[in-house]
Scaffold this motif. Structure first.
Motif, PDB file in Angstrom:
ATOM      1  N   ARG A   1       0.826  -1.212   0.000  1.00  0.00           N
ATOM      2  CA  ARG A   1       0.000   0.000   0.000  1.00  0.00           C
ATOM      3  C   ARG A   1       0.857   1.258   0.000  1.00  0.00           C
ATOM      4  O   ARG A   1       0.505   2.262  -0.614  1.00  0.00           O
ATOM      5  CB  ARG A   1      -0.936   0.010   1.213  1.00  0.00           C
ATOM      6  CG  ARG A   1      -2.168  -0.851   1.014  1.00  0.00           C
ATOM      7  CD  ARG A   1      -3.182  -0.668   2.132  1.00  0.00           C
ATOM      8  NE  ARG A   1      -2.693  -1.044   3.444  1.00  0.00           N
ATOM      9  CZ  ARG A   1      -2.637  -2.293   3.910  1.00  0.00           C
ATOM     10  NH1 ARG A   1      -3.034  -3.288   3.147  1.00  0.00           N
ATOM     11  NH2 ARG A   1      -2.188  -2.538   5.110  1.00  0.00           N
ATOM     12  N   ARG A   2       1.978   1.204   0.659  1.00  0.00           N
ATOM     13  CA  ARG A   2       2.832   2.391   0.765  1.00  0.00           C
ATOM     14  C   ARG A   2       3.659   2.642  -0.497  1.00  0.00           C
ATOM     15  O   ARG A   2       3.813   3.776  -0.931  1.00  0.00           O
ATOM     16  CB  ARG A   2       3.770   2.247   1.960  1.00  0.00           C
ATOM     17  CG  ARG A   2       4.670   3.438   2.125  1.00  0.00           C
ATOM     18  CD  ARG A   2       5.482   3.369   3.377  1.00  0.00           C
ATOM     19  NE  ARG A   2       6.342   4.545   3.436  1.00  0.00           N
ATOM     20  CZ  ARG A   2       7.067   4.869   4.443  1.00  0.00           C
ATOM     21  NH1 ARG A   2       7.047   4.127   5.528  1.00  0.00           N
ATOM     22  NH2 ARG A   2       7.821   5.938   4.412  1.00  0.00           N
ATOM     23  N   TRP A   3       4.185   1.588  -1.100  1.00  0.00           N
ATOM     24  CA  TRP A   3       5.200   1.763  -2.150  1.00  0.00           C
ATOM     25  C   TRP A   3       4.777   1.398  -3.560  1.00  0.00           C
ATOM     26  O   TRP A   3       5.453   1.797  -4.518  1.00  0.00           O
ATOM     27  CB  TRP A   3       6.455   0.967  -1.786  1.00  0.00           C
ATOM     28  CG  TRP A   3       7.106   1.497  -0.565  1.00  0.00           C
ATOM     29  CD1 TRP A   3       7.063   0.942   0.697  1.00  0.00           C
ATOM     30  CD2 TRP A   3       7.850   2.697  -0.424  1.00  0.00           C
ATOM     31  NE1 TRP A   3       7.752   1.717   1.580  1.00  0.00           N
ATOM     32  CE2 TRP A   3       8.271   2.809   0.908  1.00  0.00           C
ATOM     33  CE3 TRP A   3       8.242   3.708  -1.323  1.00  0.00           C
ATOM     34  CZ2 TRP A   3       9.016   3.873   1.380  1.00  0.00           C
ATOM     35  CZ3 TRP A   3       9.007   4.753  -0.855  1.00  0.00           C
ATOM     36  CH2 TRP A   3       9.377   4.840   0.487  1.00  0.00           C
ATOM     37  N   LEU A   4       3.721   0.653  -3.733  1.00  0.00           N
ATOM     38  CA  LEU A   4       3.349   0.206  -5.079  1.00  0.00           C
ATOM     39  C   LEU A   4       2.121   0.961  -5.578  1.00  0.00           C
ATOM     40  O   LEU A   4       1.214   1.250  -4.793  1.00  0.00           O
ATOM     41  CB  LEU A   4       3.073  -1.295  -5.095  1.00  0.00           C
ATOM     42  CG  LEU A   4       4.245  -2.187  -4.683  1.00  0.00           C
ATOM     43  CD1 LEU A   4       3.822  -3.648  -4.731  1.00  0.00           C
ATOM     44  CD2 LEU A   4       5.462  -1.939  -5.564  1.00  0.00           C
ATOM     45  N   PRO A   5       2.073   1.249  -6.867  1.00  0.00           N
ATOM     46  CA  PRO A   5       0.878   1.891  -7.412  1.00  0.00           C
ATOM     47  C   PRO A   5      -0.295   0.922  -7.358  1.00  0.00           C
ATOM     48  O   PRO A   5      -0.120  -0.291  -7.438  1.00  0.00           O
ATOM     49  CB  PRO A   5       1.250   2.208  -8.853  1.00  0.00           C
ATOM     50  CG  PRO A   5       2.381   1.297  -9.179  1.00  0.00           C
ATOM     51  CD  PRO A   5       3.095   1.010  -7.890  1.00  0.00           C
ATOM     52  N   ARG A   6      -1.471   1.481  -7.191  1.00  0.00           N
ATOM     53  CA  ARG A   6      -2.668   0.634  -7.169  1.00  0.00           C
ATOM     54  C   ARG A   6      -2.944   0.130  -8.577  1.00  0.00           C
ATOM     55  O   ARG A   6      -2.723   0.862  -9.543  1.00  0.00           O
ATOM     56  CB  ARG A   6      -3.852   1.437  -6.668  1.00  0.00           C
ATOM     57  CG  ARG A   6      -3.705   1.774  -5.223  1.00  0.00           C
ATOM     58  CD  ARG A   6      -4.977   2.347  -4.674  1.00  0.00           C
ATOM     59  NE  ARG A   6      -4.740   2.641  -3.259  1.00  0.00           N
ATOM     60  CZ  ARG A   6      -5.403   3.530  -2.597  1.00  0.00           C
ATOM     61  NH1 ARG A   6      -6.363   4.241  -3.185  1.00  0.00           N
ATOM     62  NH2 ARG A   6      -5.148   3.741  -1.326  1.00  0.00           N
TER      63      ARG A   6
ATOM     64  N   GLY B   1      -4.470  -0.426 -11.986  1.00  0.00           N
ATOM     65  CA  GLY B   1      -5.337   0.424 -12.781  1.00  0.00           C
ATOM     66  C   GLY B   1      -5.100   1.912 -12.623  1.00  0.00           C
ATOM     67  O   GLY B   1      -5.715   2.726 -13.281  1.00  0.00           O
ATOM     68  N   VAL B   2      -4.183   2.280 -11.715  1.00  0.00           N
ATOM     69  CA  VAL B   2      -3.870   3.701 -11.510  1.00  0.00           C
ATOM     70  C   VAL B   2      -2.560   3.986 -12.236  1.00  0.00           C
ATOM     71  O   VAL B   2      -1.556   3.320 -11.995  1.00  0.00           O
ATOM     72  CB  VAL B   2      -3.731   4.022  -9.999  1.00  0.00           C
ATOM     73  CG1 VAL B   2      -3.292   5.460  -9.799  1.00  0.00           C
ATOM     74  CG2 VAL B   2      -5.036   3.731  -9.265  1.00  0.00           C
ATOM     75  N   PRO B   3      -2.558   4.963 -13.126  1.00  0.00           N
ATOM     76  CA  PRO B   3      -1.310   5.263 -13.862  1.00  0.00           C
ATOM     77  C   PRO B   3      -0.205   5.702 -12.913  1.00  0.00           C
ATOM     78  O   PRO B   3      -0.451   6.334 -11.891  1.00  0.00           O
ATOM     79  CB  PRO B   3      -1.681   6.416 -14.802  1.00  0.00           C
ATOM     80  CG  PRO B   3      -3.153   6.605 -14.663  1.00  0.00           C
ATOM     81  CD  PRO B   3      -3.639   5.819 -13.499  1.00  0.00           C
ATOM     82  N   ILE B   4       1.017   5.349 -13.261  1.00  0.00           N
ATOM     83  CA  ILE B   4       2.183   5.695 -12.444  1.00  0.00           C
ATOM     84  C   ILE B   4       2.521   7.153 -12.626  1.00  0.00           C
ATOM     85  O   ILE B   4       2.456   7.734 -13.632  1.00  0.00           O
ATOM     86  CB  ILE B   4       3.391   4.809 -12.793  1.00  0.00           C
ATOM     87  CG1 ILE B   4       3.048   3.384 -12.458  1.00  0.00           C
ATOM     88  CG2 ILE B   4       4.639   5.264 -12.060  1.00  0.00           C
ATOM     89  CD1 ILE B   4       4.110   2.371 -12.852  1.00  0.00           C
TER      90      ILE B   4
END
Length: 105
Positions: A95-100, A102-105
């Protein structure tokens, strides 16, 4: 996967680091006790692979398999229940370090 190292991280990864294994443990931690219940939580996993992963977890001493009245049940051992801490921390890290998804980086 076998790393063939004496490192505790490598040894642990050999048990829970294969594809889908962490998600199988997650489902067991959330109360699933049958293969069909676990499958509902990991719908993209093939039944054959689920069977294989459960067998590996039993052999590793993470899960115990029992059969009563023709029904097979899977339960975490104390070693398996202790993985709750590992999965909780993995989730926090993610949750802290990875993009969700479907959410663009």
């Amino acid at each position: 996967m076998r790393y063939r190292q004496h490192c505790p991280v490598a040894s642990g990864a050999e048990v829970i680091g294969q594809s889908w294994t962490v998600l199988v443990v997650r489902e067991l931690l959330h109360g699933s006790t049958t293969a069909s219940q676990i499958a509902l939580g990991v719908p993209e996993m093939s039944p054959a692979l689920l069977t294989k992963r459960l067998k590996q977890l039993v052999e590793a001493g993470v899960v115990v398999r029992s059969a009563t009245g023709g029904r097979t049940r899977f339960d975490l051992t104390p070693a398996g229940r202790e993985l709750a801490l590992v999965l909780e921390r993995l989730g926090q890290w993610s949750r802290r370090w990875l993009p969700r998804p479907g959410v663009p980086i």
